[in-house]
Design a protein around this motif. Structure first.
Motif, PDB file in Angstrom:
ATOM      1  N   VAL A  96      86.129  48.851 141.584  1.00 17.07           N
ATOM      2  CA  VAL A  96      86.997  50.031 141.614  1.00 17.07           C
ATOM      3  C   VAL A  96      87.015  50.631 143.017  1.00 17.07           C
ATOM      4  N   ALA A  97      85.837  50.691 143.654  1.00 18.93           N
ATOM      5  CA  ALA A  97      85.763  51.200 145.024  1.00 18.93           C
ATOM      6  C   ALA A  97      86.571  50.320 145.967  1.00 18.93           C
ATOM      7  N   TYR A  98      86.476  49.006 145.778  1.00 17.33           N
ATOM      8  CA  TYR A  98      87.218  48.070 146.623  1.00 17.33           C
ATOM      9  C   TYR A  98      88.723  48.227 146.412  1.00 17.33           C
ATOM     10  N   ALA A  99      89.146  48.370 145.159  1.00 16.16           N
ATOM     11  CA  ALA A  99      90.570  48.567 144.864  1.00 16.16           C
ATOM     12  C   ALA A  99      91.090  49.832 145.542  1.00 16.16           C
ATOM     13  N   SER A 100      90.297  50.897 145.475  1.00 14.92           N
ATOM     14  CA  SER A 100      90.712  52.169 146.068  1.00 14.92           C
ATOM     15  C   SER A 100      90.816  52.062 147.584  1.00 14.92           C
ATOM     16  N   LEU A 101      89.849  51.366 148.199  1.00 14.23           N
ATOM     17  CA  LEU A 101      89.872  51.236 149.655  1.00 14.23           C
ATOM     18  C   LEU A 101      91.024  50.346 150.112  1.00 14.23           C
ATOM     19  N   GLU A 278      90.982  54.679 168.138  1.00 10.46           N
ATOM     20  CA  GLU A 278      91.772  53.829 169.010  1.00 10.46           C
ATOM     21  C   GLU A 278      92.315  52.639 168.220  1.00 10.46           C
ATOM     22  N   SER A 279      93.564  52.282 168.463  1.00 15.74           N
ATOM     23  CA  SER A 279      94.208  51.170 167.755  1.00 15.74           C
ATOM     24  C   SER A 279      93.867  51.206 166.270  1.00 15.74           C
ATOM     25  N   PRO A 280      94.217  52.296 165.574  1.00 10.45           N
ATOM     26  CA  PRO A 280      93.756  52.493 164.192  1.00 10.45           C
ATOM     27  C   PRO A 280      94.227  51.420 163.228  1.00 10.45           C
ATOM     28  N   ARG A 281      95.444  50.936 163.402  1.00  7.70           N
ATOM     29  CA  ARG A 281      95.956  49.958 162.447  1.00  7.70           C
ATOM     30  C   ARG A 281      95.143  48.665 162.497  1.00  7.70           C
ATOM     31  N   ARG A 282      94.867  48.187 163.697  1.00  8.49           N
ATOM     32  CA  ARG A 282      94.108  46.942 163.840  1.00  8.49           C
ATOM     33  C   ARG A 282      92.660  47.121 163.386  1.00  8.49           C
ATOM     34  N   ASN A 283      92.033  48.219 163.789  1.00  4.06           N
ATOM     35  CA  ASN A 283      90.614  48.430 163.480  1.00  4.06           C
ATOM     36  C   ASN A 283      90.372  48.696 162.005  1.00  4.06           C
ATOM     37  N   ILE A 284      91.275  49.448 161.376  1.00  5.42           N
ATOM     38  CA  ILE A 284      91.100  49.728 159.951  1.00  5.42           C
ATOM     39  C   ILE A 284      91.377  48.470 159.127  1.00  5.42           C
ATOM     40  N   ALA A 285      92.327  47.658 159.572  1.00  8.28           N
ATOM     41  CA  ALA A 285      92.584  46.387 158.888  1.00  8.28           C
ATOM     42  C   ALA A 285      91.332  45.512 158.903  1.00  8.28           C
ATOM     43  N   LYS A 286      90.647  45.453 160.053  1.00 12.47           N
ATOM     44  CA  LYS A 286      89.404  44.684 160.146  1.00 12.47           C
ATOM     45  C   LYS A 286      88.353  45.234 159.199  1.00 12.47           C
ATOM     46  N   ALA A 287      88.239  46.561 159.174  1.00 19.37           N
ATOM     47  CA  ALA A 287      87.208  47.196 158.351  1.00 19.37           C
ATOM     48  C   ALA A 287      87.428  46.923 156.871  1.00 19.37           C
ATOM     49  N   VAL A 288      88.665  47.037 156.411  1.00 22.27           N
ATOM     50  CA  VAL A 288      88.953  46.835 154.991  1.00 22.27           C
ATOM     51  C   VAL A 288      88.735  45.381 154.594  1.00 22.27           C
ATOM     52  N   LEU A 422      79.736  70.243 139.293  1.00 20.37           N
ATOM     53  CA  LEU A 422      81.184  70.467 139.263  1.00 20.37           C
ATOM     54  C   LEU A 422      81.925  69.460 140.143  1.00 20.37           C
ATOM     55  N   SER A 423      81.256  68.989 141.200  1.00 19.06           N
ATOM     56  CA  SER A 423      81.918  68.077 142.131  1.00 19.06           C
ATOM     57  C   SER A 423      81.720  66.617 141.760  1.00 19.06           C
ATOM     58  N   THR A 424      80.915  66.331 140.726  1.00 21.29           N
ATOM     59  CA  THR A 424      80.615  64.947 140.379  1.00 21.29           C
ATOM     60  C   THR A 424      81.873  64.166 140.068  1.00 21.29           C
ATOM     61  N   VAL A 425      82.748  64.737 139.249  1.00 16.18           N
ATOM     62  CA  VAL A 425      83.974  64.036 138.856  1.00 16.18           C
ATOM     63  C   VAL A 425      85.020  64.060 139.974  1.00 16.18           C
ATOM     64  N   GLY A 426      84.771  64.872 141.007  1.00 14.39           N
ATOM     65  CA  GLY A 426      85.718  64.969 142.114  1.00 14.39           C
ATOM     66  C   GLY A 426      85.952  63.641 142.808  1.00 14.39           C
ATOM     67  N   GLY A 427      84.884  62.867 142.986  1.00  9.63           N
ATOM     68  CA  GLY A 427      85.024  61.560 143.623  1.00  9.63           C
ATOM     69  C   GLY A 427      85.909  60.628 142.821  1.00  9.63           C
ATOM     70  N   PHE A 428      85.769  60.670 141.482  1.00  9.95           N
ATOM     71  CA  PHE A 428      86.623  59.832 140.625  1.00  9.95           C
ATOM     72  C   PHE A 428      88.082  60.264 140.710  1.00  9.95           C
ATOM     73  N   LEU A 429      88.317  61.574 140.749  1.00 12.82           N
ATOM     74  CA  LEU A 429      89.686  62.071 140.867  1.00 12.82           C
ATOM     75  C   LEU A 429      90.319  61.618 142.185  1.00 12.82           C
ATOM     76  N   CYS A 430      89.508  61.571 143.237  1.00 17.36           N
ATOM     77  CA  CYS A 430      90.028  61.125 144.536  1.00 17.36           C
ATOM     78  C   CYS A 430      90.353  59.639 144.511  1.00 17.36           C
ATOM     79  N   TRP A 431      89.458  58.839 143.928  1.00 20.25           N
ATOM     80  CA  TRP A 431      89.762  57.406 143.812  1.00 20.25           C
ATOM     81  C   TRP A 431      91.030  57.182 142.994  1.00 20.25           C
TER      82      TRP A 431
END
Length: 555
Positions: A96-101, A278-288, A422-431
């Motif tokens: 699920v984390a991978y799908a969200s990322l 710097e060069s966000p598109r290339r660097n984020i593509a590598k990271a994902v 109260l914030s526990t479910v917040g992470g799930f809502l964000c995903w």
């Protein structure tokens, strides 16, 4: 440039040769935006600067989520679900984390701008949805800052058990987290680079030491193998249905889902930092692209080794000390006769907890800044220094770190724990929000004839990954507080589920106040205020020797 590293050609609003019908369509889209009270073109207001380098981004991506949730939380997961139960729970949450990322990475590849996924939700779903998602993310992360400050203080008690010093440690750590972010994104990047190296060395070392101990290489020469998978067994029960063993074991796995999700939270940091990279598109593509292997090597292998070192019914796992003494690795290391390592491990986990708090402060302040840019938070929060630091947003968010003083007073600990719950479910809502937004992004691009495969990063598994993420985050939200139904109290039920009506109230309140509506696929704006490929990317430097090739592989 090759097709896999280019964006689609400039859209009609930027084409001087567009025809009258295109002009009319563009005019209608602007009118629709105005009716929704939402302005997309904020590039002239966005004053952050791209100071995070490739090595910063890649190390944050590799080790950003490795923290106390893995080092210490793995022990609680083992106790609750057993070795195989914990492995299954972590495996499910990791998908699920991978799908969200992947969903967030593709949208960020198209639009590497401040505000990240709450802005995408406003842009491609509904401005009210983006508003609710942004404030939910801000709160969930801001309240996690004092949690990490408190965790760091507890880790210090491994060496100094005198709790009378807790207030001093709390003040020093809270101030250090704030100062680290006030120095700017470059300082944040360098500190996280160092912390990430420490975390990588620690988890790699623990896995190797765990294997050595398991195979009989420790001072006691006890070869454990899969002994504890046979006795006491691969699954532990939750203790809620002792007369129905299979059901109880299933509930044990369910109870680990929230713990596992906490371990993975923070993966989105690399995308949130896109506007300052710097060069966000290339660097984020590598990271994902690399995140899958990170999950397999560090999380799944780490949980597997954990279940081989200590039985799930070991009394030491039930320790509430919150220090390295409760780590299954330390328990196994101590019992095998190794003396010095527990202190080193506790020191590394301490830096990990501090790093987590540092990252929560950064990410929540940047989302707050993005909300302010687009009129969804007080305008003063968008103020930046000449160096590109959103100082007001950082200062306001940093003030949350001092809520950790509530843990110093026994009378306010309960209230503090309510805030955290109260914030526990917040992470799930964000995903869920990332995946819902991606589905609309996908539909809008398809309707407007934009080829996603021309983006710097795209996933061939979409939109099915997003549907998978939506389905499971819905399940996670619903089962988050399932244990309260066996021993029901109003307070436990409210802290587990009240975030759901709060989110809906914020969403409906903004929707009614601003009279927003859902964007139609044909109306979605994929271009206004989004920098082109040429504006963000610099030519990629080719490695000149073996050392540089290794550097490119690692970073």
């Amino acid at each position: 440039m090759s097709s896999d590293t280019t964006l689609p050609p400039s859209p009609p609003p930027y084409d001087e040769k567009r025809d009258a019908s295109s002009l009319e369509k563009g005019k209608e889209e602007v009118e629709v935006q105005a009716k929704n009270g939402y302005q997309f073109d904020t590039l002239d207001l966005d004053q952050v600067q791209r100071k995070l380098k490739q090595r910063h981004v890649q190390m944050i991506a590799i080790a950003g989520t490795i923290g106390t949730g893995l080092f210490l939380g793995s022990g609680h997961a083992l106790q609750a679900a057993g070795p195989l139960g914990a492995l299954i729970a972590y495996g499910l949450v990791s998908t699920v984390a991978y799908a969200s990322l992947c969903a967030l990475g593709e949208m960020t590849s198209h639009a590497p701008i401040s505000g990240t996924f709450p802005h995408y939700a406003s842009r491609w779903v509904d401005p009210a949805y983006g508003f609710a998602l942004g404030w939910n993310y801000f709160y969930s992360n801001a309240i996690s800052i004092p949690v990490e400050v408190s965790a760091s203080c507890i880790l210090i008690s491994f060496w100094d058990p005198d709790m009378s010093h807790q207030a001093i440690y709390t003040a020093v750590l809270a101030c250090m987290m704030c100062v680290g972010n006030v120095f700017g994104v470059k300082w944040f990047g360098e500190s996280e680079f160092i912390f990430s190296i420490i975390k990588l060395l620690l988890i790699t070392g623990l896995i190797i030491v765990g294997l050595v101990i398991d195979l009989g290489g420790g001072p006691d020469h006890d070869r454990r193998g899969f002994r504890y998978w046979r006795n006491p067994g691969p699954f532990a029960g939750a203790g809620l249905e002792p007369k129905h063993i299979p059901l109880d074991r299933f509930l044990g796995m369910v109870s680990v889902l929230v713990q596992a999700a906490f371990s993975f939270q923070g993966m989105e940091l690399v995308a949130i930092a896109a506007s300052e990279t710097e060069s966000p598109r290339r660097n984020i593509a590598k990271a994902v692209r690399r995140v899958f292997w990170r999950i397999v090597v560090f999380y799944m292998l780490g949980i597997l080794i954990t279940g081989m070192l200590v039985p799930y019914n070991d009394t030491s796992l039930m320790s509430t000390a919150g220090t390295a003494a409760a780590s299954p690795y330390v328990i196994a290391i101590t019992r095998s006769g190794i003396k010095v390592l527990p202190h080193i491990i506790n020191a590394c986990i301490f830096t990990s907890a501090f790093s987590a708090g540092n990252s929560f402060l950064f990410s929540s302040s940047r989302v707050l800044y993005g909300l302010a840019l687009r009129g969804q938070a007080p305008k003063i929060m968008s103020y930046c220094t000449k160096g590109g630091l959103p100082i007001v947003a950082v200062a306001f968010t940093g003030a949350f770190s001092f809520l950790s003083f509530m843990n110093v007073s026994s009378g306010s600990v309960t209230v503090f724990n309510w805030f955290v719950s109260l914030s526990t479910v917040g992470g799930f809502l964000c995903w869920m929000g990332m995946n819902v937004t991606y589905v609309r992004f996908y539909q809008g691009m398809k309707a407007q004839g934009i080829d996603r495969k021309q983006l710097v990063y795209h996933s061939n598994l979409q939109p099915w990954l997003a549907y998978w993420g939506i389905f499971w985050t819905t399940i996670f939200i619903l089962v988050n507080g399932f244990e309260c139904f066996w021993d029901f109290t109003a307070s436990s039920f409210l802290t587990a589920y009240i975030n759901i009506p709060l989110f809906l109230a914020v969403y409906l309140g903004w929707k009614i106040y601003k009279r927003t509506r859902f964007w139609k696929a044909e109306e979605m704006d994929f271009w206004t205020g989004i920098p082109t490929l040429e504006e963000t990317e610099t030519p990629e430097r080719q490695p000149a020797n073996l050392g540089e090739r290794i550097f490119d592989i690692v970073f």
